[in-house]
Design a protein around this motif. Structure first.
Motif, PDB file in Angstrom:
ATOM      1  N   ALA A 171       0.830  -1.205   0.000  1.00 32.93           N
ATOM      2  CA  ALA A 171       0.000   0.000   0.000  1.00 32.93           C
ATOM      3  C   ALA A 171       0.863   1.254   0.000  1.00 32.93           C
ATOM      4  O   ALA A 171       0.551   2.244  -0.682  1.00 32.93           O
ATOM      5  CB  ALA A 171      -0.929  -0.009   1.214  1.00 32.93           C
ATOM      6  N   ASN A 172       1.976   1.231   0.738  1.00 34.89           N
ATOM      7  CA  ASN A 172       2.889   2.378   0.741  1.00 34.89           C
ATOM      8  C   ASN A 172       3.475   2.621  -0.650  1.00 34.89           C
ATOM      9  O   ASN A 172       3.616   3.767  -1.096  1.00 34.89           O
ATOM     10  CB  ASN A 172       4.017   2.143   1.735  1.00 34.89           C
ATOM     11  N   ILE A 173       3.836   1.535  -1.327  1.00 40.45           N
ATOM     12  CA  ILE A 173       4.396   1.664  -2.677  1.00 40.45           C
ATOM     13  C   ILE A 173       3.358   2.239  -3.630  1.00 40.45           C
ATOM     14  O   ILE A 173       3.650   3.152  -4.425  1.00 40.45           O
ATOM     15  CB  ILE A 173       4.901   0.292  -3.176  1.00 40.45           C
ATOM     16  N   MET A 174       2.131   1.749  -3.556  1.00 38.19           N
ATOM     17  CA  MET A 174       1.065   2.228  -4.429  1.00 38.19           C
ATOM     18  C   MET A 174       0.735   3.696  -4.135  1.00 38.19           C
ATOM     19  O   MET A 174       0.523   4.495  -5.047  1.00 38.19           O
ATOM     20  CB  MET A 174      -0.174   1.352  -4.258  1.00 38.19           C
ATOM     21  N   GLU A 175       0.721   4.039  -2.843  1.00 41.69           N
ATOM     22  CA  GLU A 175       0.439   5.421  -2.454  1.00 41.69           C
ATOM     23  C   GLU A 175       1.518   6.370  -2.971  1.00 41.69           C
ATOM     24  O   GLU A 175       1.221   7.463  -3.471  1.00 41.69           O
ATOM     25  CB  GLU A 175       0.348   5.507  -0.929  1.00 41.69           C
ATOM     26  N   ALA A 176       2.783   5.924  -2.855  1.00 36.63           N
ATOM     27  CA  ALA A 176       3.883   6.774  -3.304  1.00 36.63           C
ATOM     28  C   ALA A 176       3.843   6.962  -4.814  1.00 36.63           C
ATOM     29  O   ALA A 176       4.127   8.052  -5.321  1.00 36.63           O
ATOM     30  CB  ALA A 176       5.220   6.160  -2.886  1.00 36.63           C
ATOM     31  N   TYR A 177       3.508   5.898  -5.540  1.00 37.16           N
ATOM     32  CA  TYR A 177       3.418   6.009  -6.998  1.00 37.16           C
ATOM     33  C   TYR A 177       2.293   6.972  -7.380  1.00 37.16           C
ATOM     34  O   TYR A 177       2.457   7.823  -8.274  1.00 37.16           O
ATOM     35  CB  TYR A 177       3.158   4.641  -7.613  1.00 37.16           C
TER      36      TYR A 177
END
Length: 516
Positions: free
Chosen positions: A40-46
């Motif tokens: 979720a952190n990776i998706m949010e950052a993208y």
């Protein structure tokens, strides 16, 4: 997210893109909460990057102020225990977004193994390593252009300005650094390319950067943060404790003899970490002599690639094999059914020990991690300052409290209820820890009962006879010889547990230090 079932018992993840991606591509039916958080952190950052990339600096600052930018613009360090499935944390997002992901591994063997697994999971990948021809590099970039989602590389190959420039042009959206503790452990010593990763990340400037590790003390964490992220990073930390790993310490001056006993009495498959190449080969040789040819193989960095692959295949398929290895075999190994991990040489730090002990029980079953500790080890580790990373191994071996908590304290983790160590188990059963085969204590008690009786030669002969009587019932053969006894006596003398008399009983031994 509730998992729905069909008549075929296959899960349907309603509105769960991540869960569906995991199942359809890897057959994974359940993701752990920590995996979902990291993804979720990776998706949010993208998503954050996509929103701000076309904004003016003023509008970007206003957007950040309004949204608090708590994720540090896509920079995170993730601490997950061994066997927690960190690979899925970068593999699943690779399916979901445009552009490839760059995964940085410390070892070529890990890169090869990961590429094989990714291809099995329908995730196309390419590998950049030293010594590749121009044609091989061009083929890799052609595969990336055609849709390869994962780029594998090690720190050394990324020091090439030409390669770095080409990679900058392929639109990398996520860089993941696996086994990130190596940045601190190796960067300041024999792998200086790790210190250059900060600059590599600056040049590539991807939307998301994730550093993964299973073990990192506060000092290591700070150093990794400094090198990779200039100190500005979001830390995601799961429970550091692998509850299915049960920790034991065996006190023995002659470690290889104790290891032979453990090989006979403990569950297999088994790894024996031996510290050096020579130790690994010698230990394997002794096992094969004692229990029959084919019982054991050795593994270390001095072997040819084909030899390593043959040993890896043998051990991976074995149900009762014993692998004698240096630390070259350990990081990223995915044999799931290892039941016992023995160390005849202590790891340099608590982090390294946890990493190596974590090779056991990756299938979730209970596994033993057994450290063999000698008087020589106690002397060697006594020079380290109390509270230092190196001193943690002596505290672990010699504590009277809980071994598991010593390791957790070394990682800066919280207090935990012990799920298994020899000391806590002994207390729970209201009995003293059993050390029937503690060789140096047996010899000490022999001398204490017979002060001023033994010369050096007489003591060594008596020790050989005593220890063979102790082991013969279990081993079936005599495994103790004169050189083992001489080394044990030396360790007792150097540890000031026994001494030779200087006057009336000159040259004969007596006990001079109380031990339990």
């Amino acid at each position: 997210m509730e998992e729905l079932k069909t008549d075929t018992d296959e899960p349907i993840y309603e509105n769960d893109l991540v869960g569906r991606t995991a199942f359809e591509n890897f057959g994974i039916r359940y993701l752990f909460p920590w995996q979902r958080l990291v993804i979720a952190n990776i998706m949010e950052a993208y998503t954050y990057h996509q929103l701000i990339k076309d904004l003016t600096p003023e509008d970007r600052n206003a957007f950040n102020a309004e949204n608090n930018d708590s994720f540090c613009q896509g920079r995170q360090i993730v601490l997950l225990p061994t066997g927690a499935g960190k690979s899925l944390c970068f593999q699943i997002p690779a399916f979901l977004f445009e552009g490839p992901s760059l995964i940085i591994y410390p070892l070529l063997a890990l890169m090869t193994d990961q590429q094989r697994r990714m291809e099995e999971g329908s995730l196309r990948s390419v590998t950049f390593r030293g010594g590749q021809s121009i044609e091989e590099r061009e083929l890799n970039f052609r595969k990336i252009k055609e849709g390869a989602k994962i780029i594998l590389a090690n720190p050394e190959v990324l020091q090439s300005e030409e390669l770095l420039s080409q990679l900058k042009g392929v639109g990398i959206f996520h860089v993941a650094i696996d086994e990130a503790h190596c940045v601190s452990e190796w960067g300041d010593s024999f792998r200086p390319a790790y210190l250059g990763l900060g600059r590599v990340l600056e040049v590539l400037n991807p939307p998301v950067i994730t550093a993964f590790t299973a073990t990192a003390s506060p000092e290591v964490l700070s150093r990794v943060s400094e090198i990779l992220f200039s100190g500005e990073v979001h830390v995601v930390r799961s429970e550091s404790d692998r509850q299915n790993i049960h920790y034991y310490v065996k006190n023995a001056a002659e470690k290889k003899k104790e290891a032979l006993f453990l090989a006979k009495t403990e569950l297999k498959p088994m790894i024996i970490f031996c510290g050096t190449r020579n130790n690994a080969e010698d230990m394997s040789r002794e096992l094969n002599v004692c229990f029959g040819l084919g019982t054991s193989r050795f593994y270390h960095a001095g072997m040819e690639k084909a030899e390593k692959e043959e040993v890896e295949k043998w051990f991976y398929e074995s149900l009762d094999g014993i692998l004698c290895a240096t630390c070259a075999y350990g990081m990223g190994v995915d044999k799931k059914n290892i039941k016992t991990v023995v160390h005849i040489v202590p790891s340099a730090t608590a982090e390294a020990y946890i990493q190596e002990a974590g090779r056991g029980g990756r299938d979730g079953s209970v596994a033993k991690a057994i450290l063999i500790w000698s008087p020589d080890d106690s002397l060697k580790y006594s020079v380290f300052k109390a509270g230092s990373r190196e001193a943690a191994m002596r505290e672990f071996a010699e504590t009277k409290d809980c071994r598991r908590q010593v390791l957790l304290d070394a990682l800066g983790a919280e207090k935990a209820v012990c799920s298994g160590c020899d000391l806590c188990e002994a207390r729970e059963h209201a009995k003293q820890q059993s050390n029937e085969f503690t060789d140096w204590k047996l010899v000490y008690k022999l001398i204490k009962r017979n002060p001023h009786f033994y010369t050096k030669e007489e003591l060594e002969a008596s020790v050989t006879e005593l220890m063979n009587r102790k082991y013969i019932k279990t081993m079936g053969v005599n495994i103790w010889n004169h050189s083992d006894s001489a080394d044990l006596v030396r360790q007792l003398e150097e540890s000031l547990m026994i001494e030779k008399s200087k006057h009336f009983w000159k040259g004969r031994y007596s006990a001079c230090k109380l031990i339990p």
